[in-house]
Design a protein around this motif. Structure first.
Motif, PDB file in Angstrom:
ATOM      1  N   LYS A  71      -6.479  11.721   2.556  1.00 52.80           N
ATOM      2  CA  LYS A  71      -5.785  12.044   1.295  1.00 52.80           C
ATOM      3  C   LYS A  71      -4.320  12.395   1.531  1.00 52.80           C
ATOM      4  CE  LYS A  71      -8.641  15.445   0.309  1.00 52.80           C
ATOM      5  NZ  LYS A  71      -9.447  15.403   1.565  1.00 52.80           N
ATOM      6  N   THR A  72      -4.078  13.295   2.462  1.00 46.07           N
ATOM      7  CA  THR A  72      -2.695  13.715   2.724  1.00 46.07           C
ATOM      8  C   THR A  72      -1.890  12.560   3.312  1.00 46.07           C
ATOM      9  OG1 THR A  72      -3.281  16.044   2.960  1.00 46.07           O
ATOM     10  CG2 THR A  72      -1.266  15.334   4.057  1.00 46.07           C
ATOM     11  N   THR A  73      -2.514  11.769   4.169  1.00 52.65           N
ATOM     12  CA  THR A  73      -1.818  10.600   4.721  1.00 52.65           C
ATOM     13  C   THR A  73      -1.406   9.656   3.595  1.00 52.65           C
ATOM     14  OG1 THR A  73      -3.132  10.796   6.739  1.00 52.65           O
ATOM     15  CG2 THR A  73      -1.999   8.710   6.377  1.00 52.65           C
ATOM     16  N   LEU A  74      -2.301   9.457   2.629  1.00 48.04           N
ATOM     17  CA  LEU A  74      -1.985   8.587   1.494  1.00 48.04           C
ATOM     18  C   LEU A  74      -0.791   9.132   0.711  1.00 48.04           C
ATOM     19  CD1 LEU A  74      -2.813   6.144  -0.287  1.00 48.04           C
ATOM     20  CD2 LEU A  74      -4.254   7.714  -1.588  1.00 48.04           C
ATOM     21  N   ILE A  75      -0.815  10.442   0.443  1.00 44.35           N
ATOM     22  CA  ILE A  75       0.291  11.072  -0.288  1.00 44.35           C
ATOM     23  C   ILE A  75       1.597  10.948   0.515  1.00 44.35           C
ATOM     24  CG2 ILE A  75       1.194  13.345  -0.977  1.00 44.35           C
ATOM     25  CD1 ILE A  75      -0.846  12.260  -2.922  1.00 44.35           C
ATOM     26  N   ASN A  76       1.511  11.165   1.813  1.00 49.27           N
ATOM     27  CA  ASN A  76       2.726  11.110   2.644  1.00 49.27           C
ATOM     28  C   ASN A  76       3.335   9.705   2.676  1.00 49.27           C
ATOM     29  OD1 ASN A  76       2.504  13.800   3.185  1.00 49.27           O
ATOM     30  ND2 ASN A  76       1.702  13.568   5.255  1.00 49.27           N
ATOM     31  N   VAL A  77       2.485   8.702   2.700  1.00 53.01           N
ATOM     32  CA  VAL A  77       2.971   7.321   2.735  1.00 53.01           C
ATOM     33  C   VAL A  77       3.575   6.949   1.380  1.00 53.01           C
ATOM     34  CG1 VAL A  77       2.101   4.954   2.733  1.00 53.01           C
ATOM     35  CG2 VAL A  77       1.526   6.483   4.616  1.00 53.01           C
ATOM     36  N   LEU A  78       2.932   7.451   0.332  1.00 54.79           N
ATOM     37  CA  LEU A  78       3.389   7.147  -1.024  1.00 54.79           C
ATOM     38  C   LEU A  78       4.731   7.814  -1.341  1.00 54.79           C
ATOM     39  CD1 LEU A  78       0.717   7.122  -3.736  1.00 54.79           C
ATOM     40  CD2 LEU A  78       2.883   8.169  -4.273  1.00 54.79           C
ATOM     41  N   THR A  79       4.942   8.997  -0.798  1.00 55.73           N
ATOM     42  CA  THR A  79       6.172   9.729  -1.072  1.00 55.73           C
ATOM     43  C   THR A  79       7.264   9.406  -0.052  1.00 55.73           C
ATOM     44  OG1 THR A  79       5.296  11.568   0.226  1.00 55.73           O
ATOM     45  CG2 THR A  79       5.010  11.695  -2.154  1.00 55.73           C
ATOM     46  N   GLY A  80       6.942   8.582   0.932  1.00 58.38           N
ATOM     47  CA  GLY A  80       7.926   8.273   1.948  1.00 58.38           C
ATOM     48  C   GLY A  80       8.122   9.390   2.956  1.00 58.38           C
ATOM     49  N   ILE A  81       7.272  10.422   2.911  1.00 56.19           N
ATOM     50  CA  ILE A  81       7.332  11.477   3.926  1.00 56.19           C
ATOM     51  C   ILE A  81       6.928  10.870   5.271  1.00 56.19           C
ATOM     52  CG2 ILE A  81       6.190  13.620   4.694  1.00 56.19           C
ATOM     53  CD1 ILE A  81       6.116  14.463   1.705  1.00 56.19           C
ATOM     54  N   ASP A  82       6.012   9.908   5.218  1.00 58.23           N
ATOM     55  CA  ASP A  82       5.607   9.167   6.416  1.00 58.23           C
ATOM     56  C   ASP A  82       5.630   7.669   6.094  1.00 58.23           C
ATOM     57  OD1 ASP A  82       4.789   8.752   8.995  1.00 58.23           O
ATOM     58  OD2 ASP A  82       2.886   9.828   8.801  1.00 58.23           O
ATOM     59  N   ARG A  83       5.670   6.850   7.115  1.00 60.51           N
ATOM     60  CA  ARG A  83       5.729   5.404   6.898  1.00 60.51           C
ATOM     61  C   ARG A  83       4.379   4.754   7.130  1.00 60.51           C
ATOM     62  NH1 ARG A  83      10.700   3.562   6.289  1.00 60.51           N
ATOM     63  NH2 ARG A  83      12.374   4.943   6.948  1.00 60.51           N
ATOM     64  N   PRO A  84       4.058   3.744   6.329  1.00 60.98           N
ATOM     65  CA  PRO A  84       2.831   2.996   6.641  1.00 60.98           C
ATOM     66  C   PRO A  84       3.018   2.212   7.940  1.00 60.98           C
ATOM     67  CG  PRO A  84       4.041   1.917   4.855  1.00 60.98           C
ATOM     68  CD  PRO A  84       4.781   3.182   5.167  1.00 60.98           C
ATOM     69  N   SER A  85       1.932   2.006   8.675  1.00 56.83           N
ATOM     70  CA  SER A  85       2.008   1.150   9.872  1.00 56.83           C
ATOM     71  C   SER A  85       2.162  -0.300   9.452  1.00 56.83           C
ATOM     72  CB  SER A  85       0.740   1.311  10.718  1.00 56.83           C
ATOM     73  OG  SER A  85       0.541   2.668  11.018  1.00 56.83           O
ATOM     74  N   SER A  86       1.540  -0.643   8.319  1.00 60.19           N
ATOM     75  CA  SER A  86       1.742  -1.969   7.726  1.00 60.19           C
ATOM     76  C   SER A  86       1.480  -1.876   6.231  1.00 60.19           C
ATOM     77  CB  SER A  86       0.812  -2.997   8.378  1.00 60.19           C
ATOM     78  OG  SER A  86      -0.525  -2.624   8.175  1.00 60.19           O
ATOM     79  N   GLY A  87       1.936  -2.872   5.500  1.00 65.74           N
ATOM     80  CA  GLY A  87       1.737  -2.897   4.061  1.00 65.74           C
ATOM     81  C   GLY A  87       2.982  -2.453   3.306  1.00 65.74           C
ATOM     82  N   GLU A  88       2.877  -2.453   1.979  1.00 68.31           N
ATOM     83  CA  GLU A  88       4.025  -2.204   1.121  1.00 68.31           C
ATOM     84  C   GLU A  88       3.736  -1.093   0.113  1.00 68.31           C
ATOM     85  OE1 GLU A  88       5.146  -5.859  -0.766  1.00 68.31           O
ATOM     86  OE2 GLU A  88       5.224  -6.948   1.140  1.00 68.31           O
ATOM     87  N   VAL A  89       4.779  -0.302  -0.144  1.00 68.17           N
ATOM     88  CA  VAL A  89       4.715   0.760  -1.152  1.00 68.17           C
ATOM     89  C   VAL A  89       5.854   0.525  -2.138  1.00 68.17           C
ATOM     90  CG1 VAL A  89       4.826   3.246  -1.574  1.00 68.17           C
ATOM     91  CG2 VAL A  89       3.790   2.397   0.546  1.00 68.17           C
ATOM     92  N   HIS A  90       5.511   0.204  -3.371  1.00 67.99           N
ATOM     93  CA  HIS A  90       6.527  -0.018  -4.400  1.00 67.99           C
ATOM     94  C   HIS A  90       6.393   1.059  -5.468  1.00 67.99           C
ATOM     95  CE1 HIS A  90       7.545  -4.100  -2.950  1.00 67.99           C
ATOM     96  NE2 HIS A  90       6.268  -4.135  -2.604  1.00 67.99           N
ATOM     97  N   ILE A  91       7.480   1.749  -5.740  1.00 66.70           N
ATOM     98  CA  ILE A  91       7.451   2.767  -6.793  1.00 66.70           C
ATOM     99  C   ILE A  91       8.635   2.549  -7.721  1.00 66.70           C
ATOM    100  CG2 ILE A  91       7.530   5.229  -7.322  1.00 66.70           C
ATOM    101  CD1 ILE A  91       5.962   5.762  -4.825  1.00 66.70           C
TER     102      ILE A  91
END
Ligand SMILES: Nc1ncnc2c1ncn2[C@@H]1O[C@H](COP(=O)(O)OP(=O)(O)O)[C@@H](O)[C@H]1O
Ligand SMILES: [Mg+2]
Length: 247
Positions: A71-91
């Motif tokens: 859950k926290t990893t998902l939030i961190n990737v979504l907020t740009g606090i952390d980067r995904p290893s692969s894939g795209e986040v569009h906001i």
């Protein structure tokens, strides 16, 4: 009551856009094939596995799942606090996964309000100063507007009488209300909260949850990670994570 609506034109000016920019047909939040692998001495660990997720503007989404489910990893990737290893986040038309650190900080400050479990108010600043601080970073409001706006936000969350106190003089629920007020400082379109009620008793948790419901009703998009299934069931949508996957 202060308006919680935002001006899109106002908020998107002045920070970098890469790629195609705002696409009205796109969901407000879109994750495509997002994976996150942590590399540890014990080996690689897949915390998120090929997540696809779309959230529309104005939704109230609860994210649930056992401890360690991602859950926290998902939030961190979504907020740009952390980067995904692969894939795209569009906001809101911004490809978050492509921004560099400086761009991320500016983008996050203007687009997201973030609320953590342990409030993270600065202990040496008054409650009002804590709420004002993100406005000082973002420069969206004039200096004279900032105190007035901070006070309006404290009124909105019901703790204006504590404006000139230090965080330590407030109860846990009041501190979390202050943290929510602070998250709204720059009138973000999206409010993201990781276990905002995790450190509160049931009655206070209920009050903080009601506040988030009101934000969503006023047009904010709200994402809330929670352990509390009763609260989650009252969100507009529940997303359940298990071992890094949406189930
Ligand atoms: N920085 C990190 N390095 C290595 N493993 C991590 C790191 N952060 C989280 N993890 C692991 O990833 C998994 C998911 O963690 P997390 O997203 O914090 O779960 P949740 O918030 O659902 O409890 C857990 O097994 C956790 O131990
Ligand atoms: Mg967590």
């Amino acid at each position: 009551m202060i308006s919680m609506q935002r001006s899109v034109a106002n908020k998107t000016a002045g920070y970098p856009r890469i790629g195609s920019g705002t696409d009205q047909a796109r969901p407000l939040i879109e994750l495509k094939h997002v994976s996150k692998t942590y590399h540890t001495v014990a080996g690689d660990f897949s915390a998120l596995k090929n997540i696809d997720l779309a959230i529309e503007s104005g939704e109230f989404v609860a994210i649930v799942g056992k401890s360690g489910s991602g859950k926290t990893t998902l939030i961190n990737v979504l907020t740009g606090i952390d980067r995904p290893s692969s894939g795209e986040v569009h906001i809101a038309g911004t490809p978050v996964h492509q921004l560099d650190e400086g761009q991320l900080a500016i983008w996050r400050g203007a687009t997201l309000g973030i609320v953590f479990q342990f409030f993270q108010l600065l202990p040496t600043l008054t409650v009002l100063e804590n709420v004002r601080l993100p406005m000082d970073f973002c420069n969206q409001y004039t200096s004279s507007e900032r105190n007035e706006r901070a006070m309006s936000l404290l009124r909105l969350v019901g703790i204006e009488e504590f404006a000139h106190q230090l965080p330590s003089q407030l109860s846990g629920g009041q501190q979390q209300s202050a943290a929510i007020a602070r998250s709204l400082a720059n009138d973000p379109q999206i409010v993201v909260t990781d276990e905002p009620t995790g450190n509160l008793d049931a009655h206070t948790a209920e009050q903080v949850f009601d506040l988030l419901i009101r934000l969503a009703a006023s047009g904010k998009t709200v994402l809330m990670v929670t352990h509390d299934d009763d609260l989650a069931s009252r969100a507009g949508r529940v997303i359940t994570l298990q071992d890094g996957e949406i189930v």
